[in-house]
Design a protein around this motif. Sequence first.
Motif, PDB file in Angstrom:
ATOM      1  N   ILE A 125       0.852  -1.192   0.000  1.00  0.00           N
ATOM      2  CA  ILE A 125       0.000   0.000   0.000  1.00  0.00           C
ATOM      3  C   ILE A 125       0.887   1.240   0.000  1.00  0.00           C
ATOM      4  O   ILE A 125       1.875   1.321   0.731  1.00  0.00           O
ATOM      5  CB  ILE A 125      -0.935  -0.008   1.227  1.00  0.00           C
ATOM      6  CG1 ILE A 125      -1.883  -1.203   1.117  1.00  0.00           C
ATOM      7  CG2 ILE A 125      -1.702   1.301   1.338  1.00  0.00           C
ATOM      8  CD1 ILE A 125      -2.739  -1.424   2.328  1.00  0.00           C
ATOM      9  N   GLY A 126       0.529   2.197  -0.820  1.00  0.00           N
ATOM     10  CA  GLY A 126       1.285   3.436  -0.909  1.00  0.00           C
ATOM     11  C   GLY A 126       2.457   3.377  -1.876  1.00  0.00           C
ATOM     12  O   GLY A 126       3.079   4.384  -2.178  1.00  0.00           O
ATOM     13  N   VAL A 127       2.761   2.199  -2.358  1.00  0.00           N
ATOM     14  CA  VAL A 127       3.849   2.047  -3.327  1.00  0.00           C
ATOM     15  C   VAL A 127       3.209   1.822  -4.698  1.00  0.00           C
ATOM     16  O   VAL A 127       2.339   0.973  -4.838  1.00  0.00           O
ATOM     17  CB  VAL A 127       4.752   0.843  -2.965  1.00  0.00           C
ATOM     18  CG1 VAL A 127       5.802   0.626  -4.037  1.00  0.00           C
ATOM     19  CG2 VAL A 127       5.391   1.041  -1.609  1.00  0.00           C
TER      20      VAL A 127
END
Length: 175
Positions: A125-127
């Motif tokens: 998540i977030g990548v």
Amino acid sequence: MHATQIKLAEMAFFFQKMEAIESKIFSPEPQAFGFYLSAFLSAGRSVTLVLQKEHKKEYARWFPSWLASITDEQRALLEYFNNLRVDTIHKLGVDLSHRRVEISTNEYLMAASQEGANIQIWHPIGVPAPPQQKLVRTLADGGSDREVLVACRSYLELISNGIGLFTEANASVAP
């Protein structure tokens, strides 16, 4: 003009086959593109040769003026594709290469889905998702690479337009 029209349709057929392969992410037949290119080159050169055979007198009158009416770039394209045909038929083949072009993950997943593949891409998540790529086939051209489909489309259009102009100039031999 029946045989000429068949050769022109054959040329278009092999171009469409190359387009279909180029649009795929996965290829179950990796050599098919080269085979279709070879057939396209042969059919493309045959169009005007068959036209000349079918309508010798009309062709002899029309061809020099048509050749003079096209641009230097178009004449160079005719010569380039004839050289490719000679390479593929009489020599060791065409110098076909490729490069990879980045595409969006959505485009990659949509293409994979259309081709029957089920792919899932996992990342933290977030990548951002890793970049995806597709193959673009190229022809070596004096140090630069021409995209095969772009060059072939130009050649097909030039030949097709030429046949159309021949037909207009020789209404009595229309298909």
